[in-house]
Motif scaffolding. Sequence first.
Motif, PDB file in Angstrom:
ATOM      1  N   VAL A  50     -11.080 -80.076  55.313  1.00 28.66           N
ATOM      2  CA  VAL A  50     -10.997 -79.304  56.552  1.00 28.66           C
ATOM      3  C   VAL A  50     -11.705 -80.018  57.697  1.00 28.66           C
ATOM      4  O   VAL A  50     -11.237 -80.012  58.840  1.00 28.66           O
ATOM      5  CB  VAL A  50     -11.584 -77.894  56.354  1.00 28.66           C
ATOM      6  N   TYR A  51     -12.839 -80.652  57.400  1.00 33.90           N
ATOM      7  CA  TYR A  51     -13.603 -81.315  58.467  1.00 33.90           C
ATOM      8  C   TYR A  51     -12.771 -82.419  59.127  1.00 33.90           C
ATOM      9  O   TYR A  51     -12.683 -82.502  60.352  1.00 33.90           O
ATOM     10  CB  TYR A  51     -14.896 -81.905  57.902  1.00 33.90           C
ATOM     11  N   GLU A  52     -12.146 -83.266  58.310  1.00 29.44           N
ATOM     12  CA  GLU A  52     -11.347 -84.360  58.860  1.00 29.44           C
ATOM     13  C   GLU A  52     -10.093 -83.846  59.562  1.00 29.44           C
ATOM     14  O   GLU A  52      -9.681 -84.382  60.601  1.00 29.44           O
ATOM     15  CB  GLU A  52     -10.956 -85.339  57.743  1.00 29.44           C
ATOM     16  N   ILE A  53      -9.477 -82.792  59.002  1.00 24.60           N
ATOM     17  CA  ILE A  53      -8.305 -82.198  59.660  1.00 24.60           C
ATOM     18  C   ILE A  53      -8.689 -81.713  61.052  1.00 24.60           C
ATOM     19  O   ILE A  53      -7.980 -81.954  62.037  1.00 24.60           O
ATOM     20  CB  ILE A  53      -7.741 -81.026  58.827  1.00 24.60           C
ATOM     21  N   HIS A  54      -9.821 -81.038  61.137  1.00 19.31           N
ATOM     22  CA  HIS A  54     -10.267 -80.498  62.423  1.00 19.31           C
ATOM     23  C   HIS A  54     -10.534 -81.617  63.426  1.00 19.31           C
ATOM     24  O   HIS A  54     -10.161 -81.516  64.600  1.00 19.31           O
ATOM     25  CB  HIS A  54     -11.528 -79.652  62.225  1.00 19.31           C
ATOM     26  N   GLN A  55     -11.184 -82.683  62.973  1.00 15.37           N
ATOM     27  CA  GLN A  55     -11.476 -83.805  63.863  1.00 15.37           C
ATOM     28  C   GLN A  55     -10.192 -84.426  64.404  1.00 15.37           C
ATOM     29  O   GLN A  55     -10.082 -84.727  65.594  1.00 15.37           O
ATOM     30  CB  GLN A  55     -12.295 -84.864  63.122  1.00 15.37           C
ATOM     31  N   MET A  56      -9.226 -84.621  63.517  1.00 17.95           N
ATOM     32  CA  MET A  56      -7.966 -85.237  63.950  1.00 17.95           C
ATOM     33  C   MET A  56      -7.157 -84.297  64.826  1.00 17.95           C
ATOM     34  O   MET A  56      -6.567 -84.709  65.824  1.00 17.95           O
ATOM     35  CB  MET A  56      -7.147 -85.655  62.721  1.00 17.95           C
ATOM     36  N   TYR A  57      -7.133 -83.024  64.455  1.00 18.33           N
ATOM     37  CA  TYR A  57      -6.365 -82.039  65.224  1.00 18.33           C
ATOM     38  C   TYR A  57      -6.963 -81.842  66.619  1.00 18.33           C
ATOM     39  O   TYR A  57      -6.244 -81.804  67.614  1.00 18.33           O
ATOM     40  CB  TYR A  57      -6.352 -80.712  64.465  1.00 18.33           C
ATOM     41  N   GLU A  58      -8.274 -81.742  66.699  1.00 16.93           N
ATOM     42  CA  GLU A  58      -8.935 -81.418  67.966  1.00 16.93           C
ATOM     43  C   GLU A  58      -9.118 -82.648  68.848  1.00 16.93           C
ATOM     44  O   GLU A  58      -9.034 -82.549  70.075  1.00 16.93           O
ATOM     45  CB  GLU A  58     -10.297 -80.773  67.674  1.00 16.93           C
ATOM     46  N   THR A  59      -9.366 -83.816  68.232  1.00 21.53           N
ATOM     47  CA  THR A  59      -9.710 -85.010  69.013  1.00 21.53           C
ATOM     48  C   THR A  59      -8.574 -86.020  69.066  1.00 21.53           C
ATOM     49  O   THR A  59      -8.098 -86.401  70.142  1.00 21.53           O
ATOM     50  CB  THR A  59     -10.968 -85.676  68.429  1.00 21.53           C
ATOM     51  N   SER A  60      -8.112 -86.459  67.890  1.00 24.76           N
ATOM     52  CA  SER A  60      -7.115 -87.532  67.851  1.00 24.76           C
ATOM     53  C   SER A  60      -5.784 -87.113  68.460  1.00 24.76           C
ATOM     54  O   SER A  60      -5.151 -87.887  69.186  1.00 24.76           O
ATOM     55  CB  SER A  60      -6.903 -88.000  66.408  1.00 24.76           C
ATOM     56  N   PHE A  61      -5.340 -85.898  68.168  1.00 27.99           N
ATOM     57  CA  PHE A  61      -4.067 -85.425  68.716  1.00 27.99           C
ATOM     58  C   PHE A  61      -4.116 -85.394  70.243  1.00 27.99           C
ATOM     59  O   PHE A  61      -3.162 -85.821  70.916  1.00 27.99           O
ATOM     60  CB  PHE A  61      -3.758 -84.030  68.164  1.00 27.99           C
TER      61      PHE A  61
END
Length: 544
Positions: A50-61
């Motif tokens: 979940v932590y990595e998903i959140h980072q990618m969803y919130e920042t990388s996207f």
Amino acid sequence: MAGTASFDYGSQQQKPEAESAAAGYDPNYVPDSVRSFVVHIYRHIREKNVYEIHQMYETSFQSISDRFFKDSPWPSVDAVAPYVDNDHVFCLLYREMWFRHLYARHSPTLKQRIDSWDNYCSLFQVVLHGVVNMQLPNQWLWDMVDEFVYQFQSFCQYRAKMKSKTEQEIALLRQYDQAWNVYGVLNFLQALVEKSTIIQILEQEKEGLVQFTATDGYDYNGGSNVLKVLGYFSMIGLLRVHCLLGDYHTGLKCLLPIDISQQGVYFSVIGSHITTIYHYGFASLMLRRYVDSIREFNKILLYIFKTKQYHQKSPQYEQILKKNEQMYALLAISLSLCPQVMLVEETVNSQLREKYGDKMLRMQRCDDEGFALFDELFSYACPKFITPSAPSYEEPLVNYNQDAYRLQLKLFLYEVKQQQLLSGVRTFLKVYSTISLGKLATYMEVDEPTLRTILMTYKHKTHAVDSDGKITSNADVNFYIDDDMIRVVEFKPAKRYGDYFLRQIVKVCLEFNIFLISICIMHMFIFSFLSRHCSAARRGYVGC
């Protein structure tokens, strides 16, 4: 959960690739940054990281969108599907983000609006009737519900502007008449609430049998949080939809399982927190539950004041500031209709006086200027009401996108007009502790039967029915009639010395720190001067 280092996939893009992407939109062209993004987020979803998903969803996207897709949509789902094993559920999630980016940055066509509806139908059908073995961040799950309601609202506004529609668009509207149908929207949200059994879960949590709020809805035993959290946020979505339809009582009823006086899962996402309180406060205002609206607006505005600095880099920051200003306007309306200033914290009250102090004074007068200010603030701060019914294609095409707003404004201003007629009564009741009916009738230039009617109307307008069905008072001045005498009972607010002393302590500490710093700087200058002076004396230039 697997721990992989986060990095900005947008920064991996090479210059030639950026130039080719900017040259023209090709839905089948997948830049390396997008390929890397979907591969990694797909892997993290499979691993329930979940932590990595959140980072990618919130920042990388957001980073990739800002760098490469400011003026064009993301690559099509068919183009990225081979990189994620053609996974059906992931492709639905990707399309959900694809359409959200399209709505945020561009103007979607009617066909794209219909396709987005179909994608939400497919995604929610999988969640409701399939096996969803994954955990997603609360931010993503909230954005799904929030965007679902927003696109429904946007479609209703779009469809209501009939004058500018082409024959092709009208034909599509006729053909896909079930797209974004109000019953379909409500049914999906209600189905998510019921299928998730979230109401029962929250009741069990009160008895200490389960932990839902303490874990922010996440399942640390390896299960899925998707259905439960979507069901939870769907109750907020139902509140919002009913507010857009003008059905405030049903909206508040849908929110009853969530105790907003306590910190819940809606606290975990700033957007859901603000949306919940904004619509709760607005619905309470329209139902004359002014004390409830004042209390909740005060709490959320104080929270935003203390925490908005931490959200400056958030994609929702502009929306936070907009809702903040709208809720100050709604608080000004509530306090003008129900002067319960003691319910408002000093910090919020100070901001309110700065923004609307002069207007609130004029709104409390019984004149046309004050009436116009109520109109102005309501129009600025109210939701964008919708007419959910389809137009009549046989009659001459007209725009009806403002009809729902005009109706709600008319009802609100009618209530304000009634309240303003009673403001004179409150003025006299604030002055006297006892006064005869005859004397008050003389002051108000009416006869006694008319005065009794006015007093009973005042009683009615200062009372409201709460969510439990109990009649509660909004008045800061109450009274009863004993024979021909009016006896006034004024509520004396408890004086709050704590806030005052805390502010003074902080002020004194700051002043004392400034004083100490000044003393230290002065000593440093003196020490430096003496050191240079004595050094020169030792070399024989001056005496020390």
